[in-house]
Design an enzyme around this catalytic site. Structure first.
Site, short mmCIF file in Angstrom:
data_model
loop_
_atom_site.label_atom_id
_atom_site.label_comp_id
_atom_site.label_asym_id
_atom_site.label_seq_id
_atom_site.Cartn_x
_atom_site.Cartn_y
_atom_site.Cartn_z
N ILE A 136 0.86 -1.17 0.00
CA ILE A 136 0.00 0.00 0.00
C ILE A 136 0.90 1.23 0.00
O ILE A 136 2.06 1.15 0.40
CB ILE A 136 -0.98 0.02 1.20
CG1 ILE A 136 -0.23 -0.14 2.53
CG2 ILE A 136 -2.04 -1.05 1.06
CD1 ILE A 136 -1.14 -0.14 3.76
N ASP A 137 0.38 2.34 -0.48
CA ASP A 137 1.21 3.54 -0.64
C ASP A 137 1.75 4.06 0.69
O ASP A 137 1.20 3.76 1.76
CB ASP A 137 0.39 4.65 -1.31
CG ASP A 137 -0.06 4.28 -2.71
OD1 ASP A 137 0.65 3.49 -3.36
OD2 ASP A 137 -1.13 4.76 -3.14
N MET A 138 2.79 4.86 0.60
CA MET A 138 3.45 5.40 1.79
C MET A 138 2.47 6.11 2.72
O MET A 138 2.53 5.95 3.94
CB MET A 138 4.57 6.37 1.37
CG MET A 138 5.29 7.03 2.53
SD MET A 138 6.68 8.06 2.04
CE MET A 138 5.81 9.43 1.27
#
Length: 306
Positions: A136-138
């Site tokens: 999942i994105d930062m």
């Protein structure tokens, strides 16, 4: 490593653009360097980046071996939702990158996992991404499963490919969504001109479906639940922006300035994660609670809408 492509369509397209669309993990500038260095052959002959493709062209690309740096084990606290001898499910915090990459070789989830269970992680994705099946994105928080052995990794990867893993996200978007429920069915691929972005207007987009449901309305904003049927890069962010409701705080796909001070990145949380356990064959589901920043934002929005 070598890649081989036979041109069956897209005649007349520049070879560097074709390769950038076909190999999205590689930047166009890197591919141009490969072409200039003679690492890209067309019908066994080197070409220039401006070469225009012909039907039947045989492309052979040689990708030089990249020496991966050693990944340091770092004593970073982790919020563990579930753990056994096969998998570990982590509640990832905001601002944490999942695996090392240029500019982020420390402080990642993998650095933390190397400290906690170095000898137990699946090796399928190599030393840069041990145990990582999905990411999942930062700035997205919430549930992420990591595999401790190759058998578990293969099982989870298969479930991801079949779209059978249950993934439900919470998000706040700009605007008042008209319908209480809906779906966005639009292919997603690399943006045609901005290579760090994804788009529903890409030439080689892959099928992508997001189902959304309104949980609460705040006039100019809407609190929603999103269920992923597929798992493309930036899927929820791209899909919601494509229907005119970008995620609050998303400076890539939404407004260039966030209207709420102190909010960092998109308001997106991976809450529910459910899958068939690779060893027991039983369904396992975990729920990552909303992070404090998300709860505080909802209270703030409720105050505005009174």
């Amino acid at each position: 490593m070598k890649e081989l492509f036979i041109i069956e369509s897209q005649e007349g397209e520049r070879i560097d653009r074709y390769l950038a669309d076909t190999m999205p993990k590689q930047s166009r500038s890197y591919l141009q360097k490969l072409i200039k260095g003679g690492n890209v052959l067309v019908n066994q002959e080197p070409v220039k980046a401006s070469y225009r493709l012909l039907i039947g062209d045989r492309l052979e690309i040689t990708l030089p071996d990249v020496k991966e740096p050693d990944i340091a084990a770092e004593n970073i606290p982790l919020d563990i939702l579930y753990e056994d001898s096969d998998v570990i499910i982590v509640n990832k915090p905001k601002q944490m990158v999942v695996h090392p990459a240029p500019g982020h070789y420390s402080g990642t989830l993998v650095n933390a996992l190397m400290y906690r269970c170095r000898e137990e992680l699946s090796g399928i994705n190599g030393m840069m991404r041990p145990g990582i099946v999905h990411r999942i994105d930062m700035d997205t928080t919430g549930s992420l499963v990591v595999c401790k052995n190759d058998e578990a990794h293969q099982s989870l990867a298969g479930q991801l490919k079949e779209h059978s893993i249950r993934r439900i996200y919470a998000a706040v978007v700009h605007g008042n969504i008209k319908d209480d429920e809906g779906s966005v069915d639009a292919p997603i691929g690399r943006h045609p001109t901005e290579r760090k972005k994804m788009s529903t207007h890409a030439k080689n987009g892959k099928p992508a479906v997001t189902h959304y449901k309104v949980l609460e309305r705040f006039g100019s904003y809407t609190y929603i639940q999103c269920r992923l049927e597929t798992g493309r890069t930036h899927q929820i962010r791209v899909h919601m922006a494509s229907i005119g409701h970008p995620l609050l705080g998303d400076l890539v796909y939404g407004p260039s300035r966030c209207p709420f001070s102190g909010l960092i990145g998109q308001t997106l949380h991976a809450g529910t994660l459910g899958f068939i356990h690779p060893r027991t064959g039983e369904y396992l589901e975990t729920e990552a609670p909303l992070p404090q920043y998300f709860q505080s934002l909802l209270e703030r929005l409720r105050g505005f809408s009174v």
